[in-house]
Design a protein around this motif. Structure first.
Motif, PDB file in Angstrom:
ATOM      1  N   UNK A  60       0.805  -1.225   0.000  1.00 33.94           N
ATOM      2  CA  UNK A  60       0.000   0.000   0.000  1.00 33.94           C
ATOM      3  C   UNK A  60       0.840   1.277   0.000  1.00 33.94           C
ATOM      4  N   UNK A  61       2.044   1.212   0.560  1.00 32.14           N
ATOM      5  CA  UNK A  61       2.889   2.404   0.582  1.00 32.14           C
ATOM      6  C   UNK A  61       3.295   2.811  -0.825  1.00 32.14           C
ATOM      7  N   UNK A 116       1.429   2.741  -3.504  1.00 30.01           N
ATOM      8  CA  UNK A 116       0.343   3.302  -4.319  1.00 30.01           C
ATOM      9  C   UNK A 116       0.579   4.775  -4.603  1.00 30.01           C
ATOM     10  N   UNK A 162      -2.097  -7.121   9.636  1.00 32.90           N
ATOM     11  CA  UNK A 162      -3.429  -7.251   9.024  1.00 32.90           C
ATOM     12  C   UNK A 162      -4.047  -5.882   8.731  1.00 32.90           C
ATOM     13  N   UNK A 163      -3.757  -4.894   9.556  1.00 35.27           N
ATOM     14  CA  UNK A 163      -4.249  -3.544   9.261  1.00 35.27           C
ATOM     15  C   UNK A 163      -3.642  -3.065   7.945  1.00 35.27           C
ATOM     16  N   UNK A 164      -2.342  -3.308   7.766  1.00 37.36           N
ATOM     17  CA  UNK A 164      -1.699  -2.877   6.522  1.00 37.36           C
ATOM     18  C   UNK A 164      -2.233  -3.661   5.318  1.00 37.36           C
ATOM     19  N   UNK A 183      -5.278  -4.696   5.076  1.00 35.58           N
ATOM     20  CA  UNK A 183      -6.583  -4.088   4.836  1.00 35.58           C
ATOM     21  C   UNK A 183      -6.438  -2.788   4.056  1.00 35.58           C
ATOM     22  N   UNK A 184      -5.462  -1.977   4.460  1.00 34.51           N
ATOM     23  CA  UNK A 184      -5.236  -0.727   3.727  1.00 34.51           C
ATOM     24  C   UNK A 184      -4.883  -1.051   2.286  1.00 34.51           C
ATOM     25  N   UNK A 230      -8.049  -2.015   0.460  1.00 36.48           N
ATOM     26  CA  UNK A 230      -8.984  -0.897   0.324  1.00 36.48           C
ATOM     27  C   UNK A 230      -8.479   0.107  -0.710  1.00 36.48           C
ATOM     28  N   UNK A 231      -7.191   0.459  -0.581  1.00 38.17           N
ATOM     29  CA  UNK A 231      -6.667   1.560  -1.381  1.00 38.17           C
ATOM     30  C   UNK A 231      -6.496   1.202  -2.854  1.00 38.17           C
ATOM     31  N   UNK A 270     -10.162   2.227  -3.636  1.00 38.13           N
ATOM     32  CA  UNK A 270     -10.955   2.981  -2.658  1.00 38.13           C
ATOM     33  C   UNK A 270     -12.358   2.435  -2.477  1.00 38.13           C
ATOM     34  N   UNK A 275     -14.748  -0.602  -0.287  1.00 38.08           N
ATOM     35  CA  UNK A 275     -14.760  -1.603   0.771  1.00 38.08           C
ATOM     36  C   UNK A 275     -14.865  -3.003   0.183  1.00 38.08           C
ATOM     37  N   UNK A 310     -11.991  -5.094   0.511  1.00 40.65           N
ATOM     38  CA  UNK A 310     -11.708  -5.545   1.873  1.00 40.65           C
ATOM     39  C   UNK A 310     -12.526  -6.802   2.171  1.00 40.65           C
ATOM     40  N   UNK A 327     -10.892  -9.606   0.568  1.00 38.17           N
ATOM     41  CA  UNK A 327      -9.751  -9.987   1.410  1.00 38.17           C
ATOM     42  C   UNK A 327     -10.188 -10.946   2.512  1.00 38.17           C
TER      43      UNK A 327
END
Lengths: 164, 318, 507
Positions: free
Chosen positions: C48-49, C51, C401-403, C405-406, C409-410, C413, C415, C418, C421
Motif C-alpha cells: 500500500x505504501x 500506491x 493485518x491492518x496494513x 486491509x489498507x 482498500x486503497x 478505494x 470496501x 476488503x 480480502x
C-alpha cells in the motif's frame, strides 16, 4: 472418506452448479464465442479434476484399510494440539473490523481492532499490559493514517456514522 | 518507558485531532483521482498524463491518474459512475462512452455524468502492420476486395476503434474481421508482432512510423496534417470518412455545482497553458477546449450522431 | 545494454529512489529475520505504501524488500536456529551448528557474503537474458501466450505438491475466481451469483493478500497460547566480529559450488511460482551430493551455508526475469510486484523492457544497489537484529493485518476489496487445512483472465483450433506442459513407495 475426498466433492458440487448457471448466458454480439464459452471449459475441467480427486481418495482409502492403522494413529497423536478457538476468534475480530470500517471510519475502527486483536492473541496482564495494547492501537491507527493520507495521498475510509 | 509511552500517546492523539479542523475546508482538501479507463501508454493516457499536473496546479491538490482498463473501457466507466459525487474522482472520457452504450457493451451512458470540459481532439489514422504486404491504401483495397472477411483488425469492440474501421468498411464496400485488443497500447504490440493486420491509431504513434514499426495509410481528416504532409486523407482516396476522437473530463452525476465550477475554471486555465499546447503538439493532437455548457451541448449532438452511426453499421443494440 | 544499466544505476542513486530502496531493504531484512513473517507477507505490507509513489520508487522499495528479505532470513537461521522464512531452512542445517560451535560471526558472514555473491551473479544473468527473452516473446501471438500460460499453470500444479490432482484442482479453482462477475473481453455480466459487488469481477491483489496473509498468520496463531519452546539461542554477548577478507576467500575458493548453487537458484526462479524455499533445499542437496565429505553436512560446514544462501538470492534474479520478459510471476513476491505494476497501469510482458526502458533498467539497477545496501545495513545493524526478532507476534499480527486491509482498500478505494480480502482469507486458510497448495491457486487467479483473452483473440483471428498445435512455438509449449504433467505423475508413483510425508505449505 478423508479430507481430500470431502474437498473434492465440495469442488465438484460448486463447479457443477456454476456450469448450470453458464447455460443461461446470452451470446455476445461481436465475439464469435459467447461469454460462457471459457467458463464452461474451466468448470468442466474442474469438475473432472475434482472427480478424479474423489476417486483417487476412495482408492487410497481401500488400500489404507488393508494396512494396519497403527502408523496413522501415532502420527495423529504426535501432532501438536492446535489452538483452533483462537483462530476462530481472530477471524471473528477481523470480520467485525471489516464490517465496522465504513461506519466507524479508519482511525476508530483500526484502534479498536488492534487493541482487541492484540488482547485476544496475548491477554494483557494488569494495567500495564492494557496500556501497552492501547498504545499499540493508537500508534498503529494514527501513524498509518498520517503516512498514507498526508504523505502518500492514499485515501482511507472515513466513518459514515462518525464523520471521522 | 512509561513517560515515553504517555508522550507518544499524546502526540498520536494530537495528530488524530488535526484533520478534524480541516474537514470543513473548501473543495478540494485532499488528493483527486482521475480515472483513465485504458492502459498506460495508450493515447488517452498520453493525453491526460501531461494535463493532470497542470490541472493540479490550478486545483491546488494532487491529481493522481488511475488506469482502470478492461471490458472495452467500460470497467473504468463503471467505477467512475459508482464513485461518490464529491468531485474527488474525475473521469477521463472520450467518444467511446456513446458507442459502447449503443452497441450494448455497457449500461453506462454519458447522462450518468456531469460534463466538466472538453480538452482535445485527435483524428484517426488507418494503420497497418509492417508485416503486411500492402504499400498503400490501393493495395489494401484490392486485397480486401479479393479476400472479404479475411483481413484482421484489432479493435476495442464497440468503441471508437471499432467504429472507425467499420465506417471505412462501409464507405469502401469491403469486409474486415475484428479481434478484441483493449486500448491502443496492446494494439500496437499486436500490430508490431504482426498478429493483426490493421488498426485504428492516431498521430501519437508517428514516431513508430518513422522507425518502420508501423505503416500509416490514411488520415480521417478534411485536410492533410502539417506534421505528416505525405499522408493522404481518406477523402482524397475516395473514402468519405472523417473521424476524430474527442477527450474531456466528467464527474459523477449529482456533484455539487460549486465543485464543478471550480473544476471547470481550473480545467480552462490548464488547457490554456503553453505547456499543454506543447504536450499536445508532441502527441499530434489538437487542443479543443469547451466549457461545461458547450461541452454538454456537444455531447448531446455527438450522442445522436453515434446512435445513427451504430444504426448504419448494424451495431445498434438499443 | 550496459550503458543503459549504467544510466539506470545513476538514476536509482538519486535520493528520490534511493530512499524507498533503502527503506524497502531495511524492512526486508527485518521482515526476513522475523520468524513467522515471510517475504511475501513483508512485501504485501509494503504494497500500500507504493500506491502513492512513482512506479520506480514503489518497485525499488519492493525489490529492496525482496533482496533484503532473502538475506535477512539467514540471521535468525544462523543465530537462533529458526529459519526466518522458508527459503532459509537449509541455512539452519549448518549455520546454527557452526554458530553453536563458537563461530557465530563466521556462520553469519559466510551466509551474507554468499548471498551477495549469489545475488550479483544473478544480476548478470538478469540483465543479460531479460532483453533477448523479451525479444523472443515479442513474436508471441495469442496462441503462444495461451499455451505459455497453460504451461506455467501445469508446471506449477505438478511441481509444487506431492499430489498432482490437488495441485491441478487448486489451479482450476484460481481460474474459477476469474470467471466470476464479468467477461474480460466485452464486460458482459456472468456468474454474478446475485451479488452486486461481484459485477466488476474480482481483483487478484486482494485475493492474493487474503490468501497468503491469513494462511500464514492463522497457521501461526494455531500454535499460540500453548507452552513456548525455549529458544536454544546463541548467547547475546558473543562476538560477531570476523575478518571479511578471510570469509570472502573462503567463498571464492569454492567457485564451482558458488556457481552451481547460483545456477540452481536462477533456474528455480525462472520457473513460474516456485519460490526460494525449493531453491535452497535443492542447492543444499546438490552441494551435499557433490561434496568430498558429505558426512560433515549438518555439523557446521561452510559449504552448506554457501549453497543455501547463494541459491536463494539468485532465485530473486530468476523470478525477476520471468516477470519482466513474460509477465508471469516467478513466485508470490513477484506476483505482488506484478500487482504494483498493474496499479500504475504498466503492463509487464515482452514489450515492458522496450516501452519502459528507464523503469526496467531502474529495476535492474535497484536489484544491484540493494545488495550494497543490505551489506551496509548488516555491517552496521546486525547486532540489533536479534532484538527486533523478539517483537511478540501478538503485536505484529494485528499491525500486519491492518496494513493488508489498507492495501486491499486503497486499490480502488472501495470496501468491496476488503470483503474480498476477508472471504479469501478464510478460503486460503481452509485450503491449507485441506492440504491444497496455494501457489497454483494464485497463479490461476493471476493468469485466468489472460488465458481467456488470448483464447478468444486466437479464435477471433482464425477459427481454426488446430493452430494451437501447428504453430511451432505454441505447439511445443503445449507438448511441454503435457510432458510436465506426465513427469509429475511418474514422480508421484515413484514416491508412493516411500512413506507419505506431510509437506509444509509453501508460502
Amino acid at each position: 472418506m478423508s479430507r481430500d475426498g470431502i474437498a473434492g466433492l465440495a469442488v465438484l458440487a460448486a463447479s457443477l452448479v456454476l456450469f448450470v448457471l453458464t447455460l443461461d448466458l446470452q451470446d455476445s454480439p461481436m465475439v464469435p464465442v459467447g461469454p460462457g464459452f471459457y467458463p464452461r471449459i474451466v468448470l468442466g475441467l474442474t469438475a473432472l479434476l475434482s472427480l478424479g480427486l474423489v476417486i483417487s481418495d476412495c482408492l487410497a482409502q481401500r488400500q489404507r484399510r488393508s494396512e494396519p492403522p497403527v502408523a496413522v494413529a501415532t502420527a495423529v497423536a504426535a501432532k501438536e494440539r492446535l489452538n483452533y478457538p483462537l483462530v476462530a476468534i481472530s477471524f471473528g475480530v477481523f470480520a467485525l473490523y471489516c464490517i465496522a470500517l465504513p461506519g466507524l471510519g479508519f482511525r476508530i475502527a483500526t484502534f479498536a481492532y488492534v487493541v482487541a486483536s492484540n488482547a485476544v492473541l496475548a491477554p494483557p496482564r494488569g494495567l500495564k499490559g492494557w496500556a501497552g495494547s492501547v498504545t499499540l492501537g493508537l500508534l498503529t491507527a494514527f501513524i498509518t493514517w498520517l503516512v498514507f493520507e498526508r504523505y502518500l495521498s492514499v485515501l482511507l475510509p472515513r466513518g459514515r456514522w462518525t464523520q471521522f | 518507558m512509561k513517560r515515553f509511552t504517555a508522550a507518544t500517546t499524546g502526540v498520536a492523539l494530537l495528530i488524530a485531532l488535526l484533520p478534524v479542523s480541516s474537514a470543513l475546508a473548501v473543495y478540494p482538501d485532499r488528493p483527486i483521482k482521475m480515472i483513465v479507463p485504458w492502459a498506460a501508454g495508450g493515447d488517452t493516457d498520453n493525453i491526460f498524463r501531461p494535463f493532470a499536473p497542470l490541472l493540479q496546479k490550478y486545483l491546488g491538490q494532487t491529481v493522481v491518474i488511475a488506469n482502470v482498463g478492461g471490458a472495452s473501457g467500460t470497467k473504468g466507466a463503471k467505477e467512475a459512475k459508482d464513485s461518490p459525487a464529491d468531485g474527488y474522482t474525475l473521469f477521463a472520457v472520450h467518444d467511446y462512452i456513446h458507442s459502447t452504450y449503443y452497441t450494448g457493451v455497457s449500461d453506462v451512458n454519458y447522462t450518468d455524468f456531469e460534463p466538466v470540459c472538453m480538452i482535445s481532439s485527435t483524428a484517426s489514422v488507418l494503420t497497418a502492420s509492417p508485416k503486411t504486404p500492402w504499400k498503400d491504401w490501393a493495395g489494401l483495397l484490392a486485397d480486401a476486395k479479393a479476400r472479404p472477411g479475411q483481413i484482421s483488425v484489432g479493435a476495442t469492440l464497440g468503441s471508437t476503434s471499432h467504429f472507425f474501421p467499420a465506417l471505412v468498411e462501409k464507405a469502401a464496400g469491403i469486409k474486415f474481421k475484428y479481434v478484441s485488443y483493449e486500448g491502443l497500447a496492446p494494439r500496437m504490440n499486436a500490430i508490431l508482432g504482426g498478429h493483426i493486420d490493421l488498426t485504428d491509431a492516431n498521430m501519437t504513434q508517428k514516431g513508430k512510423v518513422e522507425a518502420g514499426q508501423l505503416k500509416f495509410f490514411a488520415i480521417a481528416t478534411e485536410k492533410r496534417n502539417p506534421e505528416l504532409p505525405n499522408l493522404p486523407t481518406l477523402k482524397e482516396l475516395g473514402v468519405n470518412v472523417v473521424y476524430d476522437v474527442n477527450r474531456g473530463v466528467m464527474v459523477s452525476k449529482g456533484t455539487p455545482a460549486d465543485v464543478i465550477a471550480k473544476l471547470e475554471s481550473s480545467c480552462a486555465a490548464a488547457a490554456k497553458e503553453p505547456a499543454y499546447a506543447q504536450a499536445m503538439k508532441l502527441q499530434a493532437t489538437d487542443v479543443r477546449y469547451m466549457g461545461r455548457k458547450p461541452y454538454a451541448e456537444w455531447l448531446k449532438d455527438n450522442d445522436e450522431l453515434n446512435k445513427n452511426l451504430a444504426k448504419d453499421l448494424g451495431l445498434l443494440k438499443r | 545494454m550496459f550503458e543503459l544499466l549504467g544510466a539506470g544505476i545513476v538514476n536509482v542513486l538519486q535520493f528520490k529512489y534511493l530512499i524507498p530502496l533503502f527503506v524497502g531493504t531495511l524492512i526486508g531484512v527485518v521482515g526476513g529475520a522475523l520468524p513467522g513473517i515471510t517475504i511475501t507477507m513483508t512485501i504485501i505490507v509494503v504494497l500500500p505504501f507504493t500506491f502513492g509513489l512513482e512506479p520506480l520508487q514503489g518497485l525499488s522499495a519492493m525489490i529492496g524488500v525482496y533482496v533484503g528479505g532473502e538475506t535477512g532470513g539467514l540471521i535468525t537461521s544462523c543465530l537462533l536456529g529458526i529459519p526466518g522464512k522458508p527459503s532459509a531452512v537449509a541455512t539452519t542445517f549448518d549455520g546454527f551448528p557452526m554458530a553453536k560451535k563458537g563461530e557465530p560471526g563466521r556462520a553469519l558472514w559466510l551466509g551474507i557474503w554468499a548471498s551477495i555473491f549469489g545475488g550479483l551473479l544473478g544480476a548478470v544473468f538478469l540483465v543479460a537474458t531479460t532483453g533477448p527473452l523479451a525479444r523472443i516473446a515479442l513474436q508471441f501471438g495469442p496462441w503462444e501466450f495461451f499455451s505459455l500460460f497453460v504451461l506455467a499453470l501445469s508446471m506449477v500444479a505438478g511441481l509444487v505438491e506431492a499430489s498432482l490432482a490437488k495441485g491441478l484442482v487448486a489451479g482450476a479453482l484460481g481460474m474459477i475466481v476469474t470467471i466470476l462477475g464479468n467477461d474480460p473481453v466485452m464486460g458482459q455480466k456472468r456468474l454474478t451469483l446475485g451479488i452486486p459487488m461481484l459485477e466488476g469481477g474480482i481483483d487478484f491483489l486482494p485475493v492474493l493478500i487474503g490468501v497468503f496473509a491469513f494462511a500464514q498468520i492463522m497457521s501461526e496463531v494455531e500454535r499460540m497460547g500453548g507452552a513456548h519452546k525455549a529458544i536454544d539461542a546463541v548467547q547475546r554477548g558473543v562476538s560477531l566480529a570476523v575478518s571479511h577478507l578471510k570469509i570472502i576467500l573462503e567463498i571464492v575458493s569454492r567457485p564451482l559450488l558458488l556457481l552451481w548453487s547460483t545456477f540452481i537458484g536462477l533456474a528455480i526462479g525462472v520457473l513460474p511460482a516456485i519460490g526460494g524455499s525449493a531453491a535452497n533445499m535443492l542447492a543444499y542437496d546438490q552441494a551435499k551430493k557433490f561434496s568430498r565429505h558429505p558426512e560433515k553436512f549438518g555439523t557446521g560446514t561452510p559449504e552448506g551455508i554457501i549453497a543455501s544462501e547463494a541459491s536463494n538470492n539468485a532465485n530473486v534474479a530468476g523470478s525477476l526475469v520471468t516477470i519482466m520478459a513474460f509477465g508471469i510471476p516467478g513466485d508470490a513476491v513477484t506476483a505482488v510486484m506484478l500487482g504494483a505494476l498493474t496499479i500504475h497501469g504498466i503492463q509487464s510482458g515482452p514489450l515492458f523492457i522496450v516501452q519502459n526502458a528507464t523503469l526496467a533498467y531502474g529495476m535492474f539497477a535497484a536489484y544491484i544497489v540493494a545488495h550494497a545496501l543490505v551489506l551496509a545495513i548488516l555491517l552496521v545493524g546486525v547486532r540489533w537484529m536479534l532484538r527486533i526478532v523478539e517483537i511478540p507476534k501478538a503485536t505484529l499480527f494485528p499491525v500486519v493485518l491492518v496494513l493488508c486491509t489498507i492495501g486491499a482498500y486503497a486499490l480502488s478505494n472501495t470496501m468491496s476489496n476488503v470483503y474480498v480480502l476477508l472471504v479469501f482469507g478464510l478460503f486460503g486458510y481452509a485450503m491449507v487445512k485441506f492440504g491444497f497448495p496455494l501457489a497454483p491457486f494464485i497463479l490461476g487467479v493471476i493468469l485466468g483472465d489472460q488465458i481467456e483473452i488470448n483464447l478468444i483473440r486466437a479464435i477471433m483471428t482464425d477459427a481454426n483450433p488446430w493452430l494451437f498445435l501447428t504453430r511451432p512455438i505454441s505447439g511445443s509449449l503445449l507438448v511441454l506442459s503435457v510432458a510436465s504433467l506426465a513427469f509429475a505423475i511418474w514422480q508421484h508413483y515413484r514416491q508412493r513407495a516411500r512413506v507419505a510425508t506431510e509437506v509444509e505449505a509453501d508460502f
